[in-house]
Design an enzyme around this catalytic site. Structure first.
Site, PDB file in Angstrom:
ATOM      1  N   CYS A 291      -5.446  46.476  17.682  1.00 28.15           N
ATOM      2  CA  CYS A 291      -4.866  47.815  17.577  1.00 28.15           C
ATOM      3  C   CYS A 291      -5.588  48.648  16.537  1.00 28.15           C
ATOM      4  O   CYS A 291      -5.640  49.862  16.636  1.00 28.15           O
ATOM      5  CB  CYS A 291      -3.381  47.721  17.273  1.00 28.15           C
ATOM      6  SG  CYS A 291      -3.032  46.563  15.954  1.00 28.15           S
ATOM      7  N   GLU A 388      -6.484  54.734  23.714  1.00 29.39           N
ATOM      8  CA  GLU A 388      -6.824  53.406  23.228  1.00 29.39           C
ATOM      9  C   GLU A 388      -7.337  52.571  24.400  1.00 29.39           C
ATOM     10  O   GLU A 388      -6.651  52.388  25.390  1.00 29.39           O
ATOM     11  CB  GLU A 388      -5.572  52.751  22.626  1.00 29.39           C
ATOM     12  CG  GLU A 388      -5.885  51.447  21.946  1.00 29.39           C
ATOM     13  CD  GLU A 388      -4.660  50.819  21.301  1.00 29.39           C
ATOM     14  OE1 GLU A 388      -3.565  50.901  21.892  1.00 29.39           O
ATOM     15  OE2 GLU A 388      -4.806  50.238  20.210  1.00 29.39           O
TER      16      GLU A 388
END
Lengths: 479, 288
Positions: A291, A388
């Site tokens: 992440c 992302e």
């Protein structure tokens, strides 16, 4: 292909004793799940490793009741020093069986053994060691004179660091006197179930740790169970939002550790070779399934060509392949759906006009693979600069002035991490203080430690894990 | 007894350091505790709320970057000016909350003291909430608290000054900027507080005070992508739940409403400071 080929250096699977099927771990025992079992596969070979039970609402309810009983009867009233001693035991047991955990993690997740062996497992043990010492010192944690546990913690963790995320969640929850019901990710449940054996070996009282495997439905059951006092989630921002909605209006406390789109900023005075190592580590560590991955490289315009050339040279030496090979740098993509998502975003990068670069070489025929990828000519508006990817895909943007670097870095709905590369100390301190991100690595990247609080700004979530600050997530303080 | 006709005060909003009327042109009647007319207050609209967010966002860069010492000085200055106008506040609190003169004065005193308490926190937060991180490697690591950003504050409904100060001051002490929706029924001390803020070195836009209905403006603030956190102090029940739910869309930090309006005179500790602070951890290699 490089001039010298390496001979294979395979880690042995012999230490890992895979069972054909696994149940849930509830109230200190392995039990059947009443949901439809799921199969967990080795993403490097697509081989089915085992069948794993799925927790239904009833199973989750059983686990929560076991956790509540343990909280009221054993774990809650226990002397804090003894709670700490259990955590020390767990930490030691993890170290003793480190190699077994590393191999199993690599089989189930697809990450290189070098990383599971040197990063995931040691850090998981370190988290238990660190938090073990807190158990009898909580009145010194800065949360008031007599902070109290919240009760039962429902925890949902992702597939990118299965054991490490378990440790990040379970260790602080137990150290602060809570009991837990943990749901591992559906594609990577095996190390959590092996951890259940550690709990048994440690003689941890039944119900203190419960592990309920399954997919989204099981996670929802954990999060929405009325007798859960605390919800902790690591995963996508989308799921995080829906959990926040579920928890709204209840008494449940919530922490979220969500997505990111970290800027890794390279100034013209940065040492190029070190920066290139940091960029590689930032985006290709764990196949980019991180992440806080440094997925947006911001390079000062004057050194762009030099940095990109050095980067491509370095990426050409990365070895992609069998995760059990000790020389492997990039392992397999964790699942077919994740591979599909990466492909879709990379296609968007192509379609929006960025220049894609990938090294030479072949990928294994079976399993889920994606080559390390660099996009140059990326603008802030491109999807590959905003979304992302959660894969080994780097987007390169440029800037001219420090102010522009900060503005571009902060131009994101995310704010989990960032990197800064410069030899100038005053610049490092100025830029790190202006970046809106929870972790900033200067002249390094992707460093983790249980003493260093981790967590996001903005839509990367709220709350911190690790450090004194991380304890707040599991305690009711008077301050 | 003088037969002089008093000059009545017109109460307006306080946005970006100025005192505009609501762009909607709406006002509503404010009455005292026995139902007698006190004033017409501006009834803030969604547009007023959006203007306030823009003001708070533009003020954030400078306010958050001010030194902690400077922020403390500015906040202490607010307490000084508050002290000088205590009588006026006591009158408004007495009328709005139906308190005796002495009780109202005690509320005002407590509000001033509360403001002083938070003024003193600005330069201690980093030491108390930050840390040096002894990581297992050759790195220098530290963590520091930083403001979350623009905080929407739905002020308490009953305690019109002490409650308001108790929720506003911690937001500012941490370096955030604020958009406040005052108590609906007792809004007058909020706007008078705006006058204090305007004359006490708090930069325009750092605090924006809206009088109006939290149920009407709250949803816009809870959804607003440029609001980083929301304090639901002045809400309850279904409204609080609805606002928390909409705040989830932007992963806003939410400070939930208490079950009932608390006794604001008790020691707040860090409970209202911590929710509006982020922790930033910085790593740098150590070597020669």
């Amino acid at each position: 292909m490089s001039i010298f080929e390496y001979a294979p250096a395979l880690e042995s699977r012999s230490l890992v004793d895979l069972r054909p099927s696994y149940g849930l771990f509830v109230d200190g025992e392995f039990t059947e799940g009443t949901g439809t079992p799921l199969k967990t596969v080795n993403p490097a070979t697509e081989e089915v490793l085992s069948e794993v039970a799925t927790g239904s609402d009833a199973d989750v309810d059983r686990a929560v009741r076991a956790a509540r009983r343990a909280f009221v009867k054993t774990w809650g009233p226990m002397r804090p020093a003894d709670r700490g001693k259990y955590l020390f035991r767990i930490a030691r047991l993890l170290q003793e069986r480190a190699r077994e955990f590393a191999v199993l993690e690599t089989l189930d997740n697809g990450k290189p053994i070098r990383e599971s062996r040197d990063v995931d497992v040691p850090l998981a043990a370190a988290h238990f060691f660190y938090h073990a010492g807190w158990a009898d010192k909580l009145e010194h944690a800065g949360l008031g004179a007599a902070p109290r546990p919240l009760g039962v913690a429902g925890q949902v963790i992702p597939w990118n660091f299965p054991l490490m995320m378990l440790a990040w969640k379970v260790a602080p929850a137990l150290a602060t006197g809570n009991t837990v019901v943990l749901k591992p990710a559906e594609t990577t449940p095996l190390t959590a179930l092996l951890f259940a054996e550690i709990c048994q070996q440690a003689d941890l009282p039944p119900g203190v740790v419960n592990i309920v495997t399954g997919a989204g439905e099981t996670g929802r059951a954990v999060v929405s169970h009325p007798d859960v006092d605390k919800v902790a989630f690591t995963g996508s921002t989308e799921v995080g939002r829906s959990i926040a909605r579920t928890v709204a209006g209840t008494h449940k406390r919530l922490t979220l550790e969500l997505g990111g789109k970290a800027a890794n900023i390279v100034f013209d005075d940065a040492p190029v070779d070190q920066a290139v190592e940091g960029i590689v580590r930032g985006i290709f560590f764990n196949q980019g399934h991180v992440c806080c991955a440094g997925s947006r490289l911001l390079v000062q315009e004057s050194v762009h060509d030099e940095v990109v050339a050095a980067l491509q040279r370095r990426i050409g030496t990365l070895r992609v392949g069998d995760p059990l090979d000790k020389n492997t740098d990039l392992g397999a993509i964790n699942s077919a759906p994740q591979l599909e998502r990466i492909r879709e975003l990379v296609a968007a990068g192509d379609a929006e006009g960025a220049q894609r670069w990938q090294p030479e070489g072949d990928l294994p025929a079976r399993g889920y693979w994606f080559k390390p990828t660099v996009f140059t000519g990326v603008s802030s508006a491109h999807r590959i600069a905003r979304d992302e990817v959660f894969g080994p895909v780097l987007s390169v943007l440029t800037f001219r002035t420090p102010d522009e670097a900060v503005a571009k870095a902060n131009n994101s709905t995310y704010g989990l991490s960032a990197g800064v590369w410069s030899e100038k100390g005053s610049r490092i301190l100025s830029i790190t203080s202006k970046l809106r991100a929870g972790v900033v690595w200067a002249n390094t990247f992707n460093e983790f430690d249980p003493t260093s609080p981790f967590g996001g700004y903005k839509q990367s979530g709220y709350g911190r894990e690790g450090g004194r600050q991380g304890l707040a997530a599991y305690l009711k303080g008077d301050a | 007894m003088s037969d002089r006709l008093t000059v009545r005060k017109t109460y307006k909003l306080y946005v970006n350091g100025a005192f505009p009327r609501s762009e909607s042109g709406r006002t509503y009647e404010v009455t005292d505790a026995r139902g007698h007319f006190l004033a017409n207050a501006a009834w803030a609209s969604r547009k007023d709320a959006r203007d306030a967010v823009v003001a708070a966002r533009s003020a954030f860069a400078k306010w958050s970057a001010a030194t902690a010492y400077n922020r403390g000085q500015v906040l202490y200055r607010v307490a000084e000016v508050l002290e000088g106008r205590a009588a006026q506040f006591a009158e408004e609190v007495a009328a709005g909350e139906g308190l005796s003169g002495s009780k109202a004065r005690a509320e005002v005193d407590a509000a001033i003291d509360r403001w002083v308490w938070y003024a003193g926190w600005t330069d201690k937060l980093a030491a108390v909430l930050g840390s040096s991180n002894p990581v297992a490697g050759p790195y220098f690591g530290f963590s520091m608290p930083e403001p979350t950003g623009v905080v929407a504050v739905l002020a308490p409904q009953r305690s019109s000054l002490l409650g308001l100060v108790s929720v506003l001051a911690p937001v500012l002490a941490g370096g955030n900027t604020a958009v406040v929706v005052s108590s609906k029924g007792r809004p007058l001390p909020a706007i008078t507080l705006g006058e204090v803020l305007a004359t006490s070195d708090v930069p325009g836009g750092v605090v924006n005070l809206l009088t109006g209905d939290a149920a009407e403006i709250g949803p816009w603030l809870a959804e607003h992508a440029d609001v980083d956190a929301i304090d639901l102090a002045g809400t309850a029940g279904p409204l609080a739940m609805e606002l928390e739910r909409s705040a989830a869309g932007t992963v806003k930090r939410v400070l939930r409403a208490p079950a009932e309006e608390p006794d604001w005179s008790s020691d707040p500790g860090l409970s209202r400071l911590r929710p509006f602070l982020e922790t930033k951890s910085v790593w740098h290699p150590m070597g020669v």
